[in-house]
Enzyme design. Sequence first.
Site, short mmCIF file in Angstrom:
data_model
loop_
_atom_site.label_atom_id
_atom_site.label_comp_id
_atom_site.label_asym_id
_atom_site.label_seq_id
_atom_site.Cartn_x
_atom_site.Cartn_y
_atom_site.Cartn_z
N TRP A 173 0.95 -1.08 -0.07
CA TRP A 173 -0.03 -0.01 0.08
C TRP A 173 0.90 1.25 0.19
O TRP A 173 1.90 1.25 0.71
CB TRP A 173 -0.97 -0.11 1.25
CG TRP A 173 -1.74 1.02 1.57
CD1 TRP A 173 -2.75 1.51 0.52
CD2 TRP A 173 -2.13 1.75 2.63
NE1 TRP A 173 -3.52 2.37 0.85
CE2 TRP A 173 -3.02 2.81 2.28
CE3 TRP A 173 -1.76 1.72 3.94
CZ2 TRP A 173 -3.78 3.84 3.20
CZ3 TRP A 173 -1.99 2.65 4.67
CH2 TRP A 173 -3.01 3.58 4.66
N ASP A 254 -0.67 -5.46 9.60
CA ASP A 254 -1.64 -4.49 9.15
C ASP A 254 -2.79 -5.14 8.69
O ASP A 254 -3.10 -6.11 7.96
CB ASP A 254 -0.89 -3.67 7.83
CG ASP A 254 -2.10 -2.61 7.38
OD1 ASP A 254 -3.19 -2.52 8.13
OD2 ASP A 254 -1.62 -1.89 6.59
N LYS A 290 -13.23 -0.82 5.95
CA LYS A 290 -13.89 -1.80 5.15
C LYS A 290 -14.71 -2.67 5.84
O LYS A 290 -15.91 -2.84 5.24
CB LYS A 290 -12.81 -2.55 4.47
CG LYS A 290 -11.46 -1.89 4.34
CD LYS A 290 -11.35 -0.84 3.08
CE LYS A 290 -10.18 -0.06 3.11
NZ LYS A 290 -9.67 0.72 2.01
#
Length: 445
Positions: A173, A254, A290
Amino acid sequence: MHGGNADRRLHALLRHLEGANPTDSGDRSVSFAPTSGYSGASVFDHVVRAPEDPILGVTVAYNKDPSPVKLNLGVGAYRTEEGKPLVLNVVRKAEQILVNDRSRVKEYLPITGLSEFNKLSAKLILGAESPAIQENRVTTVQCLSGTGSLRVGAEFLAQHYHQHTIYIPQPTWGNHPKIFNLAGLSVKTYRYYDPATRGLNFQGLLEDLGSAPTGAIVLLHACAHNPTGVDPTPDQWENIRRLMRSKALLPFFDSAYQGFASGNLDADAQPIRMFVKDGGECLVAQSYAKNMGLYGERVGALSIVCRNADVASRVESQLKLVIRPMFSNPPIHGASIVATILKDRNMFREWTIELKAMADRIIHMRKLLFDALRSRGTPGDWSHIVKQIGMFTYTGLDSKQVAFMTKEYHIYMTSDGRISMAGLSSRTVPHLADAIHAAVTQATV
Ligand SMILES: Cc1ncc(COP(=O)(O)O)c(C=O)c1O
């Protein structure tokens, strides 16, 4: 006399201002019109325009496109079949409960956030039966979504951990290197993705972590690796765990997509639980953007699993010193929504059903896109579309092909060929398949 001196100084100042003011027309009232000292130049004239964020910039370009067929597959946010953002029913319900509760106030939260939210978040990611939680050796602090949790964890490590090198996967990312660099860590990469197989470069990963210095920090995507959608298998995770523990490498997980990858919250947390089970230490950054659709609420948590309860409580005391000057204390609303859902058995179940529906829709889009390319006879092996997992497909399209698809088909995505499957619908799949087909057959050098 004081008054006389002050008057004289005031008059002298007024005369000075009048003299300096070219627009003075003899009117003796005090004028604050700009004097020649303000020529229009800004003290910030030297500031150069920064480039758009590579991911959020895709949306900026998309918004400017007037085409009715335009499609934004750049940003990692879930969309319904109708292409609309989704607020989960269970979230609406929780908000109603919160609004109706007149005893609720808007006082500051403690520096570490809502304590009920922290406990529930640790249980969600580590498992309700986690011995680490039972032994009180986990400290959890509420942070500003996944990004804020990573940043707080990184600042803590920069201040209190002996190794300042963090290994991040290649690719990863785009915000990861910036977050860790700014926190004062030194960023290195380990091989992760193999363009030839569009899968994991497991050998490269083991070699790179194997030659990392003892104690180095390693950033691991807990599941649904962004941008590649490629995750290690359980056996590969076990090998990674063994290697990392043998070299005392510190895992920093993460977890931005728990439940989004497989539709199952526990399955997606397995890699983390595997590392916690061995008794070793690790950090976990959790996001509810999310999996609960709380993108803009900025709700997340950082957990640090320590060797024992005493260390955990000292670590927490230092985390407070990191957070206090950064954002003082976190916001209350999003954390209250999460806590309301997680603590109620029925609401929790309702959440898991809605979460699974989102994950299933994404998996279905993978199948539709794969079938659409096959039916068009698009050259190449597109099986990675169905093999990859989570929100994104790393298509393998290059930047030239991406530019072609944007120009000719008004399809927007990051230049590395990553598309958000969550932004697709059965209605838009044919358009995307046409665009990919044309890009592969016409835009290749
Ligand atoms: C891998 C990864 N980590 C962290 C985040 C952080 O997201 P947020 O700060 O919105 O929770 C994202 C968001 O896209 C991500 O993909």
